[in-house]
Design a protein around this motif. Structure first.
Motif, PDB file in Angstrom:
ATOM      1  N   GLN A  83     -69.007  53.534  47.073  1.00  0.00           N
ATOM      2  CA  GLN A  83     -70.133  52.646  47.426  1.00  0.00           C
ATOM      3  C   GLN A  83     -69.614  51.237  47.727  1.00  0.00           C
ATOM      4  OE1 GLN A  83     -72.549  53.324  43.898  1.00  0.00           O
ATOM      5  NE2 GLN A  83     -74.105  54.344  45.117  1.00  0.00           N
ATOM      6  N   GLU A  84     -68.678  50.785  46.915  1.00  0.00           N
ATOM      7  CA  GLU A  84     -68.110  49.456  47.149  1.00  0.00           C
ATOM      8  C   GLU A  84     -67.338  49.420  48.465  1.00  0.00           C
ATOM      9  OE1 GLU A  84     -65.924  48.301  43.702  1.00  0.00           O
ATOM     10  OE2 GLU A  84     -67.756  47.783  42.608  1.00  0.00           O
ATOM     11  N   LYS A  85     -66.637  50.522  48.728  1.00  0.00           N
ATOM     12  CA  LYS A  85     -65.873  50.587  49.984  1.00  0.00           C
ATOM     13  C   LYS A  85     -66.837  50.535  51.169  1.00  0.00           C
ATOM     14  CE  LYS A  85     -61.894  51.874  52.183  1.00  0.00           C
ATOM     15  NZ  LYS A  85     -61.516  53.258  52.446  1.00  0.00           N
ATOM     16  N   ALA A  86     -67.962  51.257  51.008  1.00  0.00           N
ATOM     17  CA  ALA A  86     -68.951  51.296  52.092  1.00  0.00           C
ATOM     18  C   ALA A  86     -69.496  49.888  52.361  1.00  0.00           C
ATOM     19  CB  ALA A  86     -70.094  52.243  51.727  1.00  0.00           C
ATOM     20  N   ILE A  87     -69.739  49.130  51.287  1.00  0.00           N
ATOM     21  CA  ILE A  87     -70.224  47.748  51.453  1.00  0.00           C
ATOM     22  C   ILE A  87     -69.181  46.937  52.228  1.00  0.00           C
ATOM     23  CG2 ILE A  87     -70.752  45.600  50.229  1.00  0.00           C
ATOM     24  CD1 ILE A  87     -71.939  47.292  47.974  1.00  0.00           C
TER      25      ILE A  87
ATOM     26  N   LYS B 227     -70.603  52.772  60.977  1.00  0.00           N
ATOM     27  CA  LYS B 227     -70.372  54.223  61.034  1.00  0.00           C
ATOM     28  C   LYS B 227     -69.414  54.674  59.942  1.00  0.00           C
ATOM     29  CE  LYS B 227     -71.374  55.611  65.727  1.00  0.00           C
ATOM     30  NZ  LYS B 227     -70.833  55.978  67.022  1.00  0.00           N
ATOM     31  N   GLU B 228     -68.353  53.905  59.789  1.00  0.00           N
ATOM     32  CA  GLU B 228     -67.353  54.259  58.779  1.00  0.00           C
ATOM     33  C   GLU B 228     -67.969  54.161  57.373  1.00  0.00           C
ATOM     34  OE1 GLU B 228     -66.862  52.491  61.405  1.00  0.00           O
ATOM     35  OE2 GLU B 228     -64.833  52.661  62.197  1.00  0.00           O
ATOM     36  N   ALA B 229     -68.837  53.148  57.192  1.00  0.00           N
ATOM     37  CA  ALA B 229     -69.486  52.982  55.884  1.00  0.00           C
ATOM     38  C   ALA B 229     -70.353  54.204  55.576  1.00  0.00           C
ATOM     39  CB  ALA B 229     -70.328  51.711  55.881  1.00  0.00           C
ATOM     40  N   VAL B 230     -71.128  54.624  56.576  1.00  0.00           N
ATOM     41  CA  VAL B 230     -71.999  55.792  56.393  1.00  0.00           C
ATOM     42  C   VAL B 230     -71.141  57.026  56.111  1.00  0.00           C
ATOM     43  CG1 VAL B 230     -73.646  57.299  57.572  1.00  0.00           C
ATOM     44  CG2 VAL B 230     -73.846  54.821  57.804  1.00  0.00           C
ATOM     45  N   GLN B 231     -70.038  57.114  56.862  1.00  0.00           N
ATOM     46  CA  GLN B 231     -69.119  58.249  56.691  1.00  0.00           C
ATOM     47  C   GLN B 231     -68.565  58.289  55.268  1.00  0.00           C
ATOM     48  OE1 GLN B 231     -68.859  60.447  58.879  1.00  0.00           O
ATOM     49  NE2 GLN B 231     -67.242  61.702  57.954  1.00  0.00           N
TER      50      GLN B 231
END
Lengths: 575, 453
Positions: free
Chosen positions: B374-378, B387-391
């Motif tokens: 989740q932190e990486k996605a943020i 897109k990468e965050a959603v992925q």
């Protein structure tokens, strides 16, 4: 008598210096306001200087205490003691031990260091890799007495505040105390350490490095106790320093001002004072704090409109000045107006006396002349005798009306005129009046037009007073409209009033004069009237009588030539 | 970040082992005070490990805090409320914040210390640190708070800490509750800077709990401040939730059963530390050190450690780790200890290995990995890589689903579903302020095993 011009000149001479004085006073007030603002600004800047000096001394004391603590730290277990210090002291962000040949001994590079330590190592890489010496920024003029001064300033009183608060330890004092909390060896122990270490060459070198990395300021303190010993030290926790300093920031009570602690990047670290500053606002003064916190400054912000509180002086002064000027000017105007009015009244009274004298003299001359002729009995012709007698009677009548008017005027002015109220029919009364005066009118060559609308015209008022009003109006018409063709009497009803209009097709009254014709002694001052005798009282008396009887008199211009006076008489039924 | 982000493990090879958990209960019972001790457990993700090559194993060191004893007076609390009264708080938010402050005050005892600091452009201490006795007087002061001005958050926390420090020497549970709804615009405003302030405060045993209201505050800053000072963090969308959150937080603060908790995990020479997952700690050679400011009654706090176990032979047995916990018992103000040790056996039988899976460890490990995802996605979304965050979120959801299905774990499956919905939403609408705050807060709460949410 003082002329109108001389009064105006006198008044102007009086006004001009007043205005000049007012302008000078305003300028002086503005300067005074500026002086007050400047002195407030100066006081504010002095305050900022005091704050910056206090911060400098605090940081200096903290650094010196930390250095002293580092120097007396137990060397046997240096690393362990430093780590313990880091774990417990909020002022210590990181600790390090560096050996010249072995590079960085602590923190350990790699997995054993925390992410914070890894960043710390990366931050000071040029120092820890030996590329830069620790004493690169050493100040050769460093004065040890400074340390004492810094300590002394924190021994008791608080420099932020004017009154020292001995009972409550300030946040800064706590901060300085915090920097002393290390494993401080007592003097004896310290001596023992030195004795043990006598085989090592004693060096005791130390320093503080303000370090910039990724646009942020970090402060590293280091000591080297022995010549071949390790360099070790601490990285100061700037957020702790700041957090403790801002708590003691003095509060500003002046509105529209702010003292802001600004860091090297121009970020506002803390603000005192309620003035909401905008990032685009420029400070009016900037005081750099210290070389220990490079580029940090105290910025003084002031509302563009000036100091909110001190601006009041100018506002109050200007209001007072304004009232003073207004009082002088209005007083002057009032006096001038009164003087001019008195002058006008005096002129009118003089004119009235001469007019009345003339008015009295003219019929008296006629009466006397005809009476003498008749007395000498030289006139044999019966018709002539009759004519002369009628002239004597008419002129006596005119004289009586004139004297009545003057007497009435006196009574009206003093409010002593009494009215005898009787009921009568206004239409009949008017027709009788016209009949009685028809000869006078026709003698002037005027046609009499009478328009009486159908209806009931019963009134209850003073018949003699109304007769005087009608006579005054009729005399005026005969006097001024004698060159016209007709004189018209109109009677009609309107609401609760009866309107009696006496109109002519004479030269009329100039519009500029229309408002003044009812003023006492006023006479329309043109070539026409100059030929005509009169007291200037007729219309004034007529209006006053009608108003006393709850009616009114007003003038209506007639399109083209001519004028029309309307008397409004209260209808009896309306009571 | 201490934790290394390893999402994929080495394949655990062969052999069987038995996991033995020793829970040592030191016997030093204080005279006159009898209550349950803190229990320390050390577990591996599998009771039996595959024998063969060296492998990485996840350890869960669990601290089971005992329930607060009913017959002993609870530790006294030194509470500072730091309330945002900037212009954006106007309306419901300031009204509810006042109600929440009063709610907190009324829950305190007469001996507890209470102070209130408000901040806008400037900072004001409206209730200096005092015993929570003159309740009506304090309520009257709180009622007068009105909103307007900027947000001097740093100054507010500093002033709150200053009020706490007036009673720092005494044995109180020190806590600052910070409320903010907007971006700090006076004073330091970088999350890292506030994190440093938190790190300094924890050295004085002061924890800062952060409560963010609405969607305009800086969740990174609030989470870092709480994380570094071992406080809680909350995200409330509307002001109406504030009294509830304050009440829950105070429930925690009044229920402290262990203070200044230090965990030292000692590994045998042949077992190597790899990383600490989801928590900050220090690795010193074969020792891993962790600390927590406070534990609440009935709370389970844990740390996940990844270690590397050397080559092994079937049937052999090793000690994987020993955990020693020291903490201050706030009821007796005495230091107490507790420890746990984990032994591992190795087997060649894959079934035995699979059957010995400890789902509690696996679940928490996966949920922590998910928090990191989740932190990486943020982070990705902040860089414009939606897109990468959603992925990243979808991959994490997929992994949770896979492991959840494998062990038939409802919590993992539920988390996977929620994450999928969140990922879809971000895919459709982008990373909204609310989504970002939810992700940040959830991630922190998971890593910190926050009791009240």
């Amino acid at each position: 008598m003082t002329s109108k011009r001389s009064i105006i000149i006198f008044w102007a001479l009086f006004l001009v210096p007043t205005l000049i004085m007012a302008i000078i006073a305003f300028k002086l007030l503005s300067h005074e306001q500026d002086r007050i603002s400047q002195s407030a600004l100066h006081a504010l800047s002095e305050r900022a200087k005091t704050i910056s000096e206090t911060i400098h001394l605090t940081v200096e004391a903290v650094q010196e205490n930390l250095t002293q603590s580092l120097l007396v730290i137990d060397q046997d277990d240096l690393k362990k003691n430093l780590i313990k210090w880091e774990e417990t002291n909020p002022l210590v962000r990181n600790v390090f031990v560096y050996k010249k040949d072995q590079n960085l001994e602590y923190p350990i590079r790699g997995l054993e260091s925390t992410p914070e330590e890894r960043l710390f190592i990366a931050r000071y890489d040029s120092l820890f890799s030996g590329r830069i010496k620790f004493d690169f920024n050493e100040d050769p003029l460093r004065d040890e007495s400074k340390i004492k001064g810094a300590e002394d300033s924190y021994s008791g009183s608080s420099r932020y505040d004017s009154a020292p608060t001995k009972q409550i330890e300030s946040s800064r004092q706590k901060l300085v105390a915090l920097s002393r909390v290390a494993q401080k060896a007592p003097a004896l122990e310290q001596q023992a350490i030195f004795l043990e270490a006598k085989d090592q060459e004693f060096l005791e070198k130390s320093g503080w490095i303000p370090w910039f990395s990724e646009n942020s300021l970090y402060i590293l303190g280091w000591v080297q106790k022995f010549k071949d010993g390790p360099v070790y030290g601490v990285e100061l926790e700037i957020m702790t320093l700041l957090s403790r300093l801002v708590v003691d920031f003095p509060e500003l009570s002046e509105k529209g001002t702010a003292l802001v602690l600004v860091d090297g990047n121009g970020n506002f670290m803390h603000q005192s004072g309620t003035w909401v500053t905008d990032p685009e606002d420029k400070p009016v003064a900037v005081i750099f704090i210290s070389s220990l916190l490079p580029h940090w400054q105290i910025a003084v912000f002031v509302d563009d409109k000036g100091f909110g509180a001190s601006r009041g002086f100018l506002y109050v002064s200007v209001i007072l000045l304004g009232i003073f000027i207004a009082a002088i000017i209005s007083g002057g105007l009032l006096l001038t107006r009164l003087t001019l009015k008195n002058m006008k009244d005096a002129r009118q009274k003089t004119s009235f006396v001469s007019s009345v004298s003339h008015e009295l003299k003219t019929p008296l001359t006629s009466i006397r002349m005809y009476a003498e002729l008749l007395l000498l009995k030289r006139i044999k012709d019966e018709n002539k005798t009759q004519t002369y007698l009628s002239v004597i009677v008419n002129e006596s009548g005119r004289l009586t009306r004139l004297i009545n008017n003057v007497l009435d005027f006196g009574k009206l002015e003093q409010g002593k005129k009494t009215y005898q109220m009787t009921g009568f029919e206004m239409d009949r009364f008017l027709l009788q009046m016209i009949c009685a005066h028809s000869i006078r009118i026709e003698n002037q060559g005027l046609e009499i037009i009478t328009q009486v609308e159908e209806g009931e015209y019963h009134v209850r008022t003073d018949k003699d007073a109304i007769e005087q009003v009608v006579l005054n109006l009729l005399d005026n018409a005969l006097k001024y409209a004698g060159q016209g063709k007709f004189i018209k009497f109109v009677l009609k009803k309107e609401d609760t009033f009866i309107l009696l209009k006496i109109c002519d097709d004479g030269p009329g009254i100039p519009s500029a004069q229309q408002k003044m014709i009812f003023e006492k002694f006023h006479r329309v001052d043109n070539s026409l009237t100059s030929k005509q005798p009169g007291s200037g009282l007729g219309l004034s008396i007529a209006r006053q009588i009608l108003r006393d009887l709850k009616g009114d008199l007003f003038f209506e211009p007639v399109p083209g030539n001519g004028s029309c006076f309307t008397a409004r008489i209260k209808h009896h039924d309306s009571d | 970040m201490t934790h290394l982000r390893r999402y994929q493990h080495q394949t655990i090879v062969s052999f069987f082992t038995a996991l033995i958990i020793f829970v040592t209960m030191p016997g030093a019972v204080l005279a006159g005070i009898e209550h349950s001790r803190l229990i320390c457990r050390v577990e591996t993700e599998r009771a039996v490990l595959q024998a063969g090559d060296s492998q990485n194993v996840v350890l869960k060191i669990t601290l089971d805090a005992p329930l607060s004893p009913a017959h002993i007076k609870r530790p006294l609390v030194n509470l500072a409320l730091v309330l945002d009264q900037s212009g954006s708080m106007n309306g419901t938010k300031i009204q509810q914040a006042k109600a929440a402050a009063i709610e907190a005050l009324t829950r305190l005892g007469l001996q507890d210390i209470f102070s209130v600091v408000v901040y806008d452009t400037n900072v004001h201490t409206i209730v200096p640190a005092q015993n929570a006795r003159n309740i009506q007087g304090i309520i009257n002061i709180i009622q007068q708070i009105s909103a307007g001005g900027n947000t001097a958050l740093f100054g507010g926390v500093s002033q709150g800490a200053s009020e706490i420090r007036k009673n720092l020497e005494n044995d109180y549970v020190h806590r600052i509750i910070l409320l903010s709804d907007g971006l700090a615009n006076v004073g330091p405003r970088m999350p890292g800077d506030l994190g440093r302030l938190g790190a300094a405060l924890i050295k004085e045993n002061i924890s800062v709990t952060t409560v963010g209201v609405g969607t305009d505050y800086n969740e990174d800053l609030m989470a870092q401040l709480a994380q570094k000072s071992d406080g809680n963090t909350y995200f409330v969308e509307s002001g109406f939730d504030l009294p509830r959150i304050f009440s829950a937080e105070l429930g925690d603060v009044l229920n402290v059963v262990a203070k200044k908790v230090k965990v030292i995990i000692t590994l045998p020479d042949n077992v190597q530390p790899v990383s600490i997952i989801g928590r900050e700690g220090r690795i010193r050679q074969n020792q891993i050190e962790l600390s927590m400011n406070q534990l609440y009654g009935g709370q389970e706090k844990y740390a996940l450690i990844e270690v590397n176990i050397p080559e092994s032979t079937p049937g052999s047995k090793i000690m994987v780790a020993r955990a020693d916990v020291t903490y201050e018992n706030p009821f007796s103000q005495k230091l107490e200890t507790s420890s746990g040790t984990s032994y591992a056996r190795f087997s060649n039988d894959p079934k035995k290995v699979a059957d010995s899976t400890n789902i509690n460890v696996v679940r928490e490990y996966q949920l922590n990995l998910n928090a990191l995802a989740q932190e990486k996605a943020i982070e990705l979304s902040d860089k414009g890589k939606k897109k990468e965050a959603v992925q990243e979120l979808k991959l994490s959801a997929e992994r949770l689903k896979q492991i959840g299905s494998k062990y038939n774990d409802k919590e993992l499956l539920k988390q996977a579903d929620e994450l999928e919905v969140q990922a879809e939403m971000i895919d459709d609408q982008g990373m909204s302020k609310k989504s970002r705050k939810l992700l940040r807060t959830e991630s922190y709460q998971k890593k910190n095993q926050q009791l009240s949410q």
